[in-house]
Design a protein around this motif. Structure first.
Motif, PDB file in Angstrom:
ATOM      1  N   MET A  29     -17.411   2.384   3.996  1.00 53.09           N
ATOM      2  CA  MET A  29     -16.777   3.288   4.955  1.00 53.09           C
ATOM      3  C   MET A  29     -15.276   3.034   5.107  1.00 53.09           C
ATOM      4  O   MET A  29     -14.614   3.750   5.856  1.00 53.09           O
ATOM      5  N   LEU A  30     -14.748   2.037   4.422  1.00 51.75           N
ATOM      6  CA  LEU A  30     -13.373   1.621   4.657  1.00 51.75           C
ATOM      7  C   LEU A  30     -12.411   2.193   3.622  1.00 51.75           C
ATOM      8  O   LEU A  30     -12.749   2.365   2.450  1.00 51.75           O
ATOM      9  N   THR A  31     -11.191   2.448   4.069  1.00 57.44           N
ATOM     10  CA  THR A  31     -10.128   2.823   3.149  1.00 57.44           C
ATOM     11  C   THR A  31      -9.611   1.569   2.451  1.00 57.44           C
ATOM     12  O   THR A  31      -9.925   0.432   2.841  1.00 57.44           O
ATOM     13  N   VAL A  32      -8.787   1.764   1.437  1.00 60.28           N
ATOM     14  CA  VAL A  32      -8.181   0.624   0.755  1.00 60.28           C
ATOM     15  C   VAL A  32      -7.344  -0.190   1.739  1.00 60.28           C
ATOM     16  O   VAL A  32      -7.402  -1.422   1.758  1.00 60.28           O
ATOM     17  N   ALA A  33      -6.570   0.484   2.567  1.00 56.78           N
ATOM     18  CA  ALA A  33      -5.719  -0.213   3.541  1.00 56.78           C
ATOM     19  C   ALA A  33      -6.558  -1.008   4.532  1.00 56.78           C
ATOM     20  O   ALA A  33      -6.193  -2.132   4.906  1.00 56.78           O
ATOM     21  N   GLU A  34      -7.684  -0.440   4.956  1.00 58.91           N
ATOM     22  CA  GLU A  34      -8.546  -1.155   5.899  1.00 58.91           C
ATOM     23  C   GLU A  34      -9.186  -2.373   5.250  1.00 58.91           C
ATOM     24  O   GLU A  34      -9.317  -3.436   5.874  1.00 58.91           O
ATOM     25  N   GLY A  74     -15.938   4.554  -8.033  1.00 52.33           N
ATOM     26  CA  GLY A  74     -15.086   4.626  -9.215  1.00 52.33           C
ATOM     27  C   GLY A  74     -14.452   3.285  -9.546  1.00 52.33           C
ATOM     28  O   GLY A  74     -14.095   2.519  -8.648  1.00 52.33           O
ATOM     29  N   THR A  75     -14.288   3.016 -10.834  1.00 58.79           N
ATOM     30  CA  THR A  75     -13.720   1.736 -11.256  1.00 58.79           C
ATOM     31  C   THR A  75     -12.277   1.578 -10.813  1.00 58.79           C
ATOM     32  O   THR A  75     -11.873   0.505 -10.362  1.00 58.79           O
ATOM     33  N   SER A  76     -11.473   2.622 -10.925  1.00 55.40           N
ATOM     34  CA  SER A  76     -10.068   2.492 -10.545  1.00 55.40           C
ATOM     35  C   SER A  76      -9.933   2.211  -9.053  1.00 55.40           C
ATOM     36  O   SER A  76      -9.097   1.399  -8.632  1.00 55.40           O
ATOM     37  N   ALA A  77     -10.765   2.857  -8.234  1.00 52.55           N
ATOM     38  CA  ALA A  77     -10.731   2.609  -6.791  1.00 52.55           C
ATOM     39  C   ALA A  77     -11.163   1.181  -6.479  1.00 52.55           C
ATOM     40  O   ALA A  77     -10.584   0.513  -5.608  1.00 52.55           O
ATOM     41  N   ALA A  78     -12.193   0.706  -7.168  1.00 52.12           N
ATOM     42  CA  ALA A  78     -12.657  -0.666  -6.948  1.00 52.12           C
ATOM     43  C   ALA A  78     -11.590  -1.671  -7.369  1.00 52.12           C
ATOM     44  O   ALA A  78     -11.350  -2.669  -6.681  1.00 52.12           O
ATOM     45  N   ALA A  79     -10.945  -1.420  -8.501  1.00 59.43           N
ATOM     46  CA  ALA A  79      -9.901  -2.320  -8.984  1.00 59.43           C
ATOM     47  C   ALA A  79      -8.730  -2.366  -8.011  1.00 59.43           C
ATOM     48  O   ALA A  79      -8.144  -3.432  -7.768  1.00 59.43           O
ATOM     49  N   GLU A  80      -8.376  -1.229  -7.433  1.00 57.83           N
ATOM     50  CA  GLU A  80      -7.287  -1.194  -6.461  1.00 57.83           C
ATOM     51  C   GLU A  80      -7.622  -2.047  -5.246  1.00 57.83           C
ATOM     52  O   GLU A  80      -6.782  -2.801  -4.736  1.00 57.83           O
ATOM     53  N   ARG A  81      -8.842  -1.941  -4.767  1.00 59.00           N
ATOM     54  CA  ARG A  81      -9.267  -2.744  -3.616  1.00 59.00           C
ATOM     55  C   ARG A  81      -9.228  -4.236  -3.952  1.00 59.00           C
ATOM     56  O   ARG A  81      -8.820  -5.063  -3.124  1.00 59.00           O
ATOM     57  N   ALA A  82      -9.655  -4.584  -5.153  1.00 61.76           N
ATOM     58  CA  ALA A  82      -9.665  -5.983  -5.562  1.00 61.76           C
ATOM     59  C   ALA A  82      -8.254  -6.543  -5.633  1.00 61.76           C
ATOM     60  O   ALA A  82      -7.993  -7.673  -5.197  1.00 61.76           O
ATOM     61  N   ALA A  83      -7.330  -5.767  -6.177  1.00 67.60           N
ATOM     62  CA  ALA A  83      -5.942  -6.218  -6.266  1.00 67.60           C
ATOM     63  C   ALA A  83      -5.344  -6.414  -4.875  1.00 67.60           C
ATOM     64  O   ALA A  83      -4.641  -7.399  -4.614  1.00 67.60           O
ATOM     65  N   ALA A 126     -12.269  -7.725 -12.307  1.00 67.49           N
ATOM     66  CA  ALA A 126     -11.852  -9.109 -12.544  1.00 67.49           C
ATOM     67  C   ALA A 126     -10.393  -9.170 -12.970  1.00 67.49           C
ATOM     68  O   ALA A 126      -9.624 -10.018 -12.492  1.00 67.49           O
ATOM     69  N   GLU A 127      -9.990  -8.277 -13.839  1.00 64.85           N
ATOM     70  CA  GLU A 127      -8.601  -8.262 -14.307  1.00 64.85           C
ATOM     71  C   GLU A 127      -7.648  -7.879 -13.186  1.00 64.85           C
ATOM     72  O   GLU A 127      -6.571  -8.482 -13.035  1.00 64.85           O
TER      73      GLU A 127
END
Length: 306
Positions: A55-60, A85-94, A129-130
């Motif tokens: 339920m959270l945004t990247v910023a949250e 989506g992978t790109s969204a998940a990667a953005e959150r991880a970074a 991971a990257e």
């Protein structure tokens, strides 16, 4: 016993919210501080399922990690990553890494319950991971949660990713748990296998575990730590006593319908006076009086004052 660098008991925390569904940062800080003050808690899993990650945004997501990093100080912070989506998940991880997460945990996107190609699963994890550049935990889903419970060949392929340091093993079945543990011991003995099915921690600890990342530890951290310590010491009578104390609470919190688990955890924390509100982000409903009273009874059975 020698502890894995990422082993031990982590509280998979909830995310307090205001009446309009906004993050209550003050309540979150207090919640994390109270959990971390428990002797034996080595760290936090934030932005997990209990933390309403979907339920959270990247910023949250980043905000929660920042609050946790400040609260945890020298203890470990693991950030859950859940996006279709992978790109969204990667953005959150970074973002999580920039805010100070010690590791990330990759949750299977909910759509994978219907099935996903192994190549897609591995590629998704590798991209995260990257992007994170941190150690990474895998999440092994419950056997009753569709295909989010990875097959052994898929799990074996994921264990080939060098940055994997642990598995939150949520199979919710001791046989499946033990199979995962044995596979990891064969392929990657350096990877911590964490017994994380809240209702069967006792038998999983008895089989063998490097720790746990569980949301019951956000409510009764002292009991979860005591259970692990009892089993590690070979005191099975005390382990069974603690299992009995936790049984009703685990059964009610994680019983059907499972999507209400977070609301139930928050209701428990409100009854214990630890957070001001049980609000979850829509469309999660409020609990009815009967279910709230059942939770109160389970808390009393665990030895807590409601």
């Amino acid at each position: 016993m020698t502890r894995h660098p990422f082993g031990g008991i982590y509280a998979a925390t909830i995310l307090p919210m205001t009446a309009d569904g906004a993050i209550d940062e003050a309540a979150l800080t207090a919640h994390l501080g109270a959990v971390l003050a428990t002797d034996g808690i080595v760290g936090l899993l934030v932005n997990g399922h209990a933390g309403e990650n979907a339920m959270l945004t990247v910023a949250e997501t980043a905000e929660v990690v920042a609050v946790a990093r400040k609260a945890a100080w020298r203890k470990l912070v693991v950030c859950g990553i859940n996006a279709e989506g992978t790109s969204a998940a990667a953005e959150r991880a970074a973002c999580a890494a920039r805010e100070g997460a010690d590791a990330v945990m990759v949750f299977p996107p909910f759509s994978w319950a219907l099935g996903a190609d192994r190549r897609s699963i591995v590629a998704h994890h590798k991209a995260i991971a990257e992007a994170a550049g941190t150690p990474m935990f895998l999440f092994q889903g419950a056997v009753g949660a569709g295909k989010t419970a990875y097959t052994e060949p898929t799990l074996g392929a994921l264990l080939e990713i060098e940055t994997v340091v642990g598995i939150k093993e949520g199979s919710w079945e001791t046989l499946a748990y033990d199979r995962t543990r044995r596979l990891a011991r064969t392929l990657r003995p350096d990877v911590a296998v964490m017994a994380s099915g809240d209702e069967h921690l006792f038998p999983s600890f008895a089989i063998g575990s490097d720790g746990s990342l569980v949301s019951l530890a956000a409510v009764v951290p002292e009991l979860i730590v005591a259970l692990e310590r009892a089993v590690d010491a070979g005191d099975m009578a005390e382990g069974r006593r603690l299992h009995d104390a936790l049984f009703e609470l685990g059964r009610i919190v994680y019983g059907a319908p499972g999507h209400l688990a977070t609301a139930r955890l928050k209701a428990c924390l409100v009854m214990l006076g630890r957070i001001p509100s049980a609000v979850c982000r829509a469309p999660a409903p409020a609990l009815d009086a009967a279910e709230t009273e059942a939770l109160a009874g389970a808390l009393r059975a665990a030895g807590l004052t409601v």
